[in-house]
Design an enzyme around this catalytic site. Structure first.
Site, PDB file in Angstrom:
ATOM      1  CG  ASP A 173     -35.122  58.958  23.188  1.00  0.00           C
ATOM      2  OD1 ASP A 173     -33.986  59.447  23.102  1.00  0.00           O
ATOM      3  OD2 ASP A 173     -35.771  58.913  24.252  1.00  0.00           O
ATOM      4  CD  GLU A 200     -35.181  62.399  25.457  1.00  0.00           C
ATOM      5  OE1 GLU A 200     -34.608  61.539  24.761  1.00  0.00           O
ATOM      6  OE2 GLU A 200     -34.679  63.499  25.704  1.00  0.00           O
ATOM      7  CB  SER A 225     -31.584  63.116  25.250  1.00  0.00           C
ATOM      8  OG  SER A 225     -31.658  64.420  24.733  1.00  0.00           O
ATOM      9  N   GLY A 251      -6.791  60.257  24.118  1.00  0.00           N
ATOM     10  CA  GLY A 251      -7.184  59.108  24.922  1.00  0.00           C
ATOM     11  C   GLY A 251      -8.515  59.361  25.605  1.00  0.00           C
ATOM     12  CG  ASP A 302     -11.741  63.347  26.867  1.00  0.00           C
ATOM     13  OD1 ASP A 302     -12.967  63.534  26.970  1.00  0.00           O
ATOM     14  OD2 ASP A 302     -11.147  63.291  25.773  1.00  0.00           O
ATOM     15  CG  ASP A 330      -8.549  60.456  21.236  1.00  0.00           C
ATOM     16  OD1 ASP A 330      -9.426  60.643  22.103  1.00  0.00           O
ATOM     17  OD2 ASP A 330      -7.329  60.659  21.433  1.00  0.00           O
ATOM     18  CB  ILE A 331     -13.367  63.670  20.987  1.00  0.00           C
ATOM     19  CG1 ILE A 331     -14.300  62.736  20.203  1.00  0.00           C
ATOM     20  CG2 ILE A 331     -13.810  65.118  20.865  1.00  0.00           C
ATOM     21  CD1 ILE A 331     -14.339  62.979  18.726  1.00  0.00           C
TER      22      ILE A 331
END
Length: 631
Positions: free
Chosen positions: A315, A311, A546, A608, A610, A589-590
């Site tokens: 990062d 992790e 992550s 929009g 979601d 937008d996805i």
């Protein structure tokens, strides 16, 4: 409709009760309860009446009902006070519990047989604690204590069926523990390699739903933006979001990444990654800021266990890789149980155990404890989250602290999770009795992501066979965490967008499975798969929210740099701004993909906002332009 009462019956459910003791009691009202013990816990026997428990009482904070109003006054782009962040002293004085609350609770304890010499208080009078016997606690709270056993064999004293407070005390208390709070963390019996004690289980987990695989051979590792459907590299993120910042205020600007418990960076992995993808930054390391670490003077970046380093490697490789050599990136290394509350302790001394906020029975107790020792950062990226199945009062108290720190100009980014509409890590859903359990059930989003004072980050991908010039989709190898809170109501700033989504959604998702009136997450997204990183000296494809969270954190840090260069302050709590009409074109937008979980396909991504990808992925130039418009 799912409501918070499914998880815990909250304050206000008045009830006449029978005390465990036969002594007459003042009228009590139900304060908190669970419909059943949480997943993994079973009541085994009544608690020994002579057992001593540390009874801790969190007092109600003054003016806390005005927190939303105070924040909107400085974070809403329509407000004349936008960007006028508060000082720590102003925050402390505004929310300090009243003397009346302190005196009333102390008088109740003393009047019911707890000698005043046994009651301890914090410096700001916001937390009271007394060591009491189980018999005394049962009398005080009109309840019965049991010993519960976790499926791993460990035991905990509590009262899942609820506890009661005198009706004249209810308005002065947030929560009491140990009671309905079963998320007690146990510790291993040995120190972790010059690090702090490792918790054996915790609700807060790093998202790990994204598949991980090694890249076969260095020759197959791409560094460009031409194969982003196969390997998402730094150049892919730059191309996708037009992220080519000219950083000018790196000495003034601050950004931090949080690592919890045993999760730590391997410096050789970071150097190997940067040498490949950003050679100018190859010798950069994060600035180590320990919080509640047993050995806190120096970092130990030599760990090699992939389960411990993956992790942090992800990062810092992404954050430093995108921001380069000049911008300092801080490492808030939170030890002990890795509770987010210990992070908040480090940032705000008034929140420490017996000084305002964390619950010793959930988070553990440290002595000494780091209180207000960590410097605030403009952007704080957290790639850990857990199911929204803590007791609501506990979550609300933690959420208000996140809001109070946000008032000082801090942006909190939290990963939304990698299990779609189920809880992160454990993949739990809500059973009919309101308990979190594996398998099909009602949707269970993640906390602190559902706290309205943080920005929740979802994950996207470049579809197979597509390029950075094509629209991204929601991730398909795993479900980007999203949904609607069962604890926090829908905030005003996202009402218009959420209503528009629900209207489009229609009956495609069974409305009995989610709380349409709750806070919707995520707020934004960024690419989260298949992320090219180095873990344990291997070029690896990983990802998840992550990965998307530090990517969005780097972009927001660059936005702050641009504002600081113009003599403006940091963006702070960004949610009211990004949901406003000012930022309507600042995100890609996805509209493709879903976030399956709980035996369903989850929610669909639609035009929009979601609950799969939020408002979408950032358009960096437009995001900077919009934030530079603001004071």
């Amino acid at each position: 409709m799912i409501t918070a009462s499914i998880l815990v019956a909250l304050l206000g459910a008045a009830a006449a009760v029978h005390a465990a003791s036969e002594a007459p009691l003042a009228r009590r009202v139900l304060h908190e309860r669970r419909s059943a013990p949480p997943h993994g816990w079973t009541p085994r026997r009544r608690a020994d009446p002579d057992t001593v428990v540390p009874l801790s009482i969190a007092l109600k904070q003054s003016n806390i009902d005005n927190l939303d109003e105070y924040l909107l006054d400085i974070a809403d782009p329509e407000s004349r006070n936008y960007g006028q962040w508060w000082t720590p002293s102003r925050v402390l004085e505004t929310f300090r519990p009243s003397k009346e609350s302190h005196d009333s609770v102390r008088a109740w304890l003393s009047g019911d047989g707890i000698d005043g010499s046994r009651i301890r208080a914090s410096k700001d009078q916001s937390y009271l604690l007394a060591n009491v016997s189980v018999a005394e606690a049962e009398s005080l709270l009109a309840t019965q204590y049991y010993v519960y056993q976790h499926e791993d064999g460990y035991e905990h004293v509590g009262c899942h069926h609820g506890y009661h407070l005198p009706d004249h005390i209810v308005d002065h208390v947030d929560l009491v523990s140990p009671t309905v709070h079963f998320e007690t963390l146990r510790f291993a019996s040995h120190a972790m390699r010059k690090r702090n004690l490792k918790p054996s289980y915790s609700n807060m987990q790093r998202p790990h739903g994204a598949p991980t695989s090694k890249v076969n051979g260095v020759s197959t590792v791409y560094t460009d933006a031409e194969h982003c459907d196969q390997q998402a590299t730094l150049d892919c993120f730059r191309a996708l979001y037009d992220f080519y910042p000219d950083l000018k205020e790196t000495k003034k600007n601050t950004v931090a990444v949080v690592e919890l418990a045993d999760q730590t960076l391997n410096s050789d992995d970071l150097a190997m990654f940067l040498k490949k993808f950003n050679p100018e930054a190859a010798k950069v390391l994060p600035s180590f800021i320990p919080i509640d670490q047993l050995n806190s003077t120096l970092p130990d970046f030599n760990e090699t266990d992939p389960n411990i380093i993956s992790e942090a490697d992800l990062d810092f490789e992404l954050m430093i890789g995108l921001l380069g050599a000049q911008q300092e990136v801080r490492n808030y290394q939170v030890g002990a149980s890795g509770s987010i509350n210990f992070l908040l302790d480090g940032l705000d001394g008034s929140y420490c155990t017996f000084e305002g906020g964390d619950d010793p029975n959930i988070d553990g107790v440290l002595n000494p404890e780091d209180c207000g020792t960590a410097p605030l950062s403009n952007v704080i990226s957290v790639s850990f989250t857990g199911g929204e199945d803590f007791p609501p009062f506990y979550m609300q108290r933690q959420c208000t602290e996140l809001g109070k720190i946000s008032m000082m100009g801090v942006t909190f980014l939290f990963a939304s999770g990698d299990n779609g509409v189920a809880s992160n890590g454990d993949n739990l859903c809500l059973s009919p009795n309101g308990t979190a359990a594996p398998g099909p059930g009602s949707f269970l989003p993640n906390f602190p992501s559902t706290c309205p004072f943080v920005t929740a980050v979802g994950a996207t991908q470049v579809d197979p066979g597509k390029s950075v010039h094509d629209p991204e989709s929601a991730t398909s190898p795993f479900g980007s965490g999203g949904g609607f809170s069962n604890v926090f109501p829908r905030p005003k700033f996202q009402h218009r967008q959420v209503e528009a989504y629900l209207k489009q959604l229609g009956s495609r998702v069974d409305p009995r499975l989610f709380n349409a009136s709750g806070r919707g997450i995520p707020d934004v997204s960024a690419n989260g798969f298949p992320t090219a990183v180095v873990i344990a000296s291997n070029y690896t494809l990983a990802g998840g929210t992550s990965a998307s969270t530090p990517i969005f954190g780097a972009i927001l840090a660059a936005v702050n740099d641009a504002r600081l260069a113009r003599g403006k302050g940091p963006v702070g709590w960004i949610n009211p701004a990004i949901y406003s009409h000012w930022f309507a074109d600042a995100f890609h937008d996805i509209t493709n993909g879903t976030n399956p979980g709980c035996g369903t396909d989850g929610f669909p991504a639609l035009p929009g906002w979601d609950p799969v990808t939020g408002l979408g992925t950032p358009n960096f130039p437009k995001l900077v332009k919009r934030f530079l418009w603001l004071p």
